[in-house]
Design a protein around this motif. Structure first.
Motif, PDB file in Angstrom:
ATOM      1  N   ASP A  14       0.810  -1.229   0.000  1.00 40.75           N
ATOM      2  CA  ASP A  14       0.000   0.000   0.000  1.00 40.75           C
ATOM      3  C   ASP A  14       0.839   1.272   0.000  1.00 40.75           C
ATOM      4  O   ASP A  14       0.297   2.384   0.122  1.00 40.75           O
ATOM      5  CB  ASP A  14      -0.917   0.015   1.239  1.00 40.75           C
ATOM      6  N   THR A  15       2.147   1.137  -0.110  1.00 37.32           N
ATOM      7  CA  THR A  15       3.009   2.327  -0.136  1.00 37.32           C
ATOM      8  C   THR A  15       2.788   3.108  -1.438  1.00 37.32           C
ATOM      9  O   THR A  15       2.758   2.522  -2.520  1.00 37.32           O
ATOM     10  CB  THR A  15       4.493   1.892   0.013  1.00 37.32           C
TER      11      THR A  15
ATOM     12  N   ALA B  95      -1.803   7.197   5.548  1.00 38.33           N
ATOM     13  CA  ALA B  95      -1.656   5.894   6.218  1.00 38.33           C
ATOM     14  C   ALA B  95      -0.197   5.438   6.168  1.00 38.33           C
ATOM     15  O   ALA B  95       0.346   4.942   7.166  1.00 38.33           O
ATOM     16  CB  ALA B  95      -2.557   4.865   5.559  1.00 38.33           C
ATOM     17  N   ASP B  96       0.460   5.632   5.015  1.00 37.58           N
ATOM     18  CA  ASP B  96       1.861   5.208   4.880  1.00 37.58           C
ATOM     19  C   ASP B  96       2.753   6.008   5.821  1.00 37.58           C
ATOM     20  O   ASP B  96       3.653   5.475   6.465  1.00 37.58           O
ATOM     21  CB  ASP B  96       2.305   5.397   3.414  1.00 37.58           C
ATOM     22  N   GLN B  97       2.480   7.308   5.916  1.00 37.10           N
ATOM     23  CA  GLN B  97       3.303   8.157   6.779  1.00 37.10           C
ATOM     24  C   GLN B  97       3.133   7.758   8.244  1.00 37.10           C
ATOM     25  O   GLN B  97       4.096   7.736   9.001  1.00 37.10           O
ATOM     26  CB  GLN B  97       2.946   9.629   6.569  1.00 37.10           C
ATOM     27  N   GLU B  98       1.912   7.420   8.630  1.00 33.74           N
ATOM     28  CA  GLU B  98       1.648   6.991  10.007  1.00 33.74           C
ATOM     29  C   GLU B  98       2.367   5.680  10.292  1.00 33.74           C
ATOM     30  O   GLU B  98       3.048   5.518  11.297  1.00 33.74           O
ATOM     31  CB  GLU B  98       0.132   6.775  10.220  1.00 33.74           C
ATOM     32  N   TYR B  99       2.243   4.739   9.316  1.00 37.06           N
ATOM     33  CA  TYR B  99       2.790   3.399   9.498  1.00 37.06           C
ATOM     34  C   TYR B  99       4.307   3.451   9.680  1.00 37.06           C
ATOM     35  O   TYR B  99       4.873   2.708  10.464  1.00 37.06           O
ATOM     36  CB  TYR B  99       2.441   2.560   8.262  1.00 37.06           C
ATOM     37  N   PHE B 100       4.960   4.355   8.919  1.00 43.09           N
ATOM     38  CA  PHE B 100       6.422   4.389   8.948  1.00 43.09           C
ATOM     39  C   PHE B 100       6.987   5.474   9.865  1.00 43.09           C
ATOM     40  O   PHE B 100       8.179   5.725   9.862  1.00 43.09           O
ATOM     41  CB  PHE B 100       6.977   4.535   7.525  1.00 43.09           C
TER      42      PHE B 100
END
Ligand SMILES: C[S@@+](CC[C@H](N)C(=O)[O-])C[C@H]1O[C@@H](n2cnc3c(N)ncnc32)[C@H](O)[C@@H]1O
Length: 301
Positions: free
Chosen positions: A213-214, A280-285
């Motif tokens: 999903d990135t 979402a990607d920024q939160e995840y990483f």
């Protein structure tokens, strides 16, 4: 003199005036012909435009036959043309070092490169990390040294430019084994194949340099009349048909500024979804918040 001349990204007229003037003085003109292609001009068109014969220089000639290229270059002018910039991505430092050892003067005429023209997708060149190359996987050769570099870039929030493999004048294993000089048709890696290979290696390694999903940016035919950009997740773009070569891919980093995001949203029909994918990607990483150690806590007292 050995002239290393950048041709820019697409048209025969992308060459600079200084580059063209240098070619006009040269007794031999080589075109490096294995790391990139000038999308909107053929060898014949270039010859007509320069008023000179153009010798195609494949990997073998450049890497093992550089004596031919440098022959008499201490007495006459020789041009070595490179699509993009002579020092963009593939650097031709070997040839320059050899010329210098032979006391042949060298002059470089720069031009636009994929390395800077990618800025036209709206991402800041300042926030790119290490560039990586993705090669065609074969049944028993699936190199993945690029993976750790993506991981390092993403860890500190930077975007990653992925350059895709080109195979020109390659022999099949069978033809090579039999010593037959028969070459395969040229092959250019596509965005979708690159995304598939990214997904495969993440699944094997599992270190979460990125996820399916990135968000990524597909860059096609930069600098040509059909230049195009498309954004989506790695999974989505593994099914994207980007059309004719050349293609490159950018894996988004965590430091995606709101103006960069606004620009990228032009390249999707589903703006809200892409925006949510980026968030979402920024939160995840996101790295965990810094917590002082007990020792550091005591130092403060
Ligand atoms: C090894 S690099 C050579 C770079 C070239 N010397 C330059 O300065 O632009 C070649 C790879 O860069 C990417 N590339 C080069 N030109 C491109 C273009 N106009 N549009 C998209 N990708 C490009 C492709 O992935 C291609 O396989």
């Amino acid at each position: 003199m050995l002239y290393l001349i950048g041709l820019g990204l697409s048209y025969k007229s992308d060459i600079t005036v200084r580059g063209l003037e240098a070619i006009k003085k040269c007794s031999r003109v080589y075109l490096e012909h294995y790391t990139s292609i000038l999308m909107a001009a053929t060898q014949e068109e270039l010859e007509e435009y320069y008023g000179k014969a153009v010798i195609l220089a494949d990997r073998e000639l450049v890497e093992t036959g550089s004596a031919d290229i440098l022959r008499n270059a201490d007495k006459e002018d020789v041009a070595f043309l490179v699509v993009g910039d002579p020092f963009g991505a593939t650097t031709h430092t070997d040839l320059v070092l050899r010329a210098k050892r032979e006391k042949i003067p060298v002059e470089v005429v720069h031009n636009a490169s994929v390395m800077n023209a990618v800025g036209s997708c709206g991402l800041q060149l300042y926030t790119f990390g290490q560039t990586v190359s993705m090669v065609f996987f074969t049944e028993n050769w699936r190199p993945d040294s690029w993976y750790d570099k993506i991981w390092e870039n993403r860890k500190i929030g930077l975007h990653t430019l992925v350059l895709l493999d080109i195979k020109v004048k390659e022999q099949s294993i069978e033809n090579m084994a039999r010593g037959r000089l028969i070459y395969e048709p040229p092959r250019y890696m596509s965005i979708s194949q690159c995304c598939e290979q990214l997904l495969e290696i993440e699944e094997t390694k599992g270190s979460k340099a990125y996820t399916p999903d990135t968000p990524v940016v597909a860059i096609s035919r930069l600098g040509s009349a059909t230049q195009s950009f498309k954004v989506g997740t790695i999974k989505e773009l593994s099914e994207y048909d980007a059309g004719e070569p050349l293609h490159s891919l950018i894996i988004l980093g965590r430091q995606c500024h709101e103006l960069e995001l606004e620009y990228l949203l032009e390249f999707t029909d589903n703006k809200e979804k892409f925006k949510q994918d980026v968030i979402a990607d920024q939160e995840y990483f996101k790295p965990p918040a810094w917590v002082p150690s007990a020792e550091e806590d005591n130092d403060d007292e």
